[in-house]
Design an enzyme around this catalytic site. Structure first.
Site, PDB file in Angstrom:
ATOM      1  N   ARG A  53      -0.206  -3.435  27.940  1.00 35.59           N
ATOM      2  CA  ARG A  53       0.774  -3.907  28.927  1.00 35.59           C
ATOM      3  C   ARG A  53       0.871  -2.836  30.002  1.00 35.59           C
ATOM      4  NH1 ARG A  53       3.227   0.226  28.584  1.00 35.59           N
ATOM      5  NH2 ARG A  53       4.847  -0.678  29.852  1.00 35.59           N
ATOM      6  N   ASP A 242       5.244  -3.681  39.221  1.00 34.55           N
ATOM      7  CA  ASP A 242       4.251  -4.697  38.843  1.00 34.55           C
ATOM      8  C   ASP A 242       3.725  -5.449  40.049  1.00 34.55           C
ATOM      9  OD1 ASP A 242       6.077  -4.262  36.388  1.00 34.55           O
ATOM     10  OD2 ASP A 242       4.199  -5.104  35.646  1.00 34.55           O
TER      11      ASP A 242
END
Ligand code: MRU
Length: 365
Positions: A53, A242
């Site tokens: 991740r 992100d």
């Protein structure tokens, strides 16, 4: 970065030359285990289930996933199918789409029989570039920490959210790279680690990293940051991202926005650290335009941890039957931030700031 004195990367080619190894992050901090990814499906599952991740690492894993897919089906349809499968794994981190676009454009230029080798090499280049970008982010951001130390003569306390360290990239990290760089230069730094419910990436992963590398830190409950800022116990906040819009809005792990609000109110400098691959130049308004991943409510209703006898247990922590919601990211508007730290330097969180660092991205008038 080191684990017990041994340097690791989060993803690297297996010696067999046809697969990759990743650190299984679902087992940290209590067990350190590697996992071999040999197929498109292995890579897609690893991203979806968060074995890997963090935006940059998701991008590199997707690039390798596309390469692995070429062993089974190197046709043009095979490229399209693999890209669609990998792109659907997680919607928010733009690095995923960026890496898939880059590798697939490269693959279309060569014959099917060359595609696996070409894609595997390109994924390796993306991984190396990520390490170089993160190292440069560390150098630029580390100077901010060193300057603060020079100005105050005290150790610098940095608050961070989620895990934007080396486990979220290939090495070094984004938000943690300046901290590692400052630590390596001998600048005294102390990290306040937000636990980051519901998945606890701060408590589990950031704390594990900082422990492994010997950086002083304290884990705090997510709601403690505002209070600590009001009492002058935070010098600086650094978070990852992100997806960042061309106007400087920063999408990051849920809860980042609240920390930015508190930092803005208390005058604590607030930076996002990110490589160029996290900037989505097609977007202007982060709140309206960035897709926010909604995750399984079970992450809110349940927690997994280690028992006193060394075993593991998953327990329920919410009143049974109560509905839950689990948005995984939020957007911090550019106006709340002091600046953005990239591999090219530090800029204001604004279109002028970002285009100043990346003039080649300016659209022709
Ligand atoms: O859901 P995750 O654990 O993938 O979220 C990670 C983050 O929000 C990080 O802060 C972000 O990816 C930046 S990583 C360098």
């Amino acid at each position: 970065m080191n684990i017990d004195g041994k340097p690791y990367r989060t993803i690297f080619p297996d010696p067999d030359g046809v697969s990759v190894q990743v650190i299984d992050q679902t087992r940290l901090p209590f067990a350190f285990a590697l996992k071999r990814l040999a197929t498109l499906d292995d890579a897609a599952v690893a991203i979806r289930t968060m074995i890997v991740r963090g935006a940059p690492l998701i991008g590199v894993t997707a690039a390798y996933g596309l390469a692995l897919a070429m062993q089974a089906d190197p046709s043009l349809d095979g490229i399209d199918r693999a890209v669609a499968t990998l792109a659907a794994t997680r919607p928010t981190a733009i690095n995923l789409r960026w890496a898939l676009d880059r590798v697939s454009a490269n693959l279309r230029q060569v014959q099917p029989e060359e595609r696996f080798v070409r894609a595997f090499a390109e994924a390796g280049r993306i991984a190396e570039e990520d390490v170089a970008s993160c190292r440069a982010i560390g150098a630029h951001g580390g100077q901010i920490i060193a300057d603060l130390h020079a100005a105050t003569g005290r150790p610098v306390t940095v608050l961070t959210h989620c895990n934007a360290g080396w486990l979220a990239t290939v090495d070094w990290g984004t938000a943690l790279a300046p901290i590692y760089a400052a630590h390596e230069r001998g600048v005294p730094v102390h990290v306040l680690v937000d636990e980051t419910r519901p998945r606890s990436q701060g408590a589990a992963l950031t704390a594990f990293e900082l422990n492994g590398h010997g950086v002083p830190h304290t884990v705090i409950a997510d709601n403690a940051g505002g209070h600590l800022m009001q009492h002058g116990r935070v010098d600086l906040c650094i978070v990852g991202s992100d997806r960042t819009t061309a106007s400087g809005d920063v999408c990051n792990k849920i809860g980042t926005y609240l920390k930015a609000l508190a930092a803005h109110d208390t005058g604590v400098p607030f930076y996002a650290a990110l490589p160029f691959s996290t900037i989505d130049w097609t977007l202007e308004d982060g709140i309206r335009e960035i897709p926010i991943e909604e995750r399984d409510g079970r992450e809110v209703t349940h927690m997994t941890g280690r028992l006193a006898d060394g075993g593991f247990a998953t327990i329920e922590v919410v009143s049974p039957g109560s509905p839950v919601a689990n948005p995984a990211f939020d957007v911090t508007p550019a106006r709340l931030m002091t600046g953005i730290i990239t591999e090219r330097g530090v800029c204001l969180a604004s279109a002028e700031g970002l285009y100043g660092l990346y003039p080649e991205r300016r659209k022709a008038a």
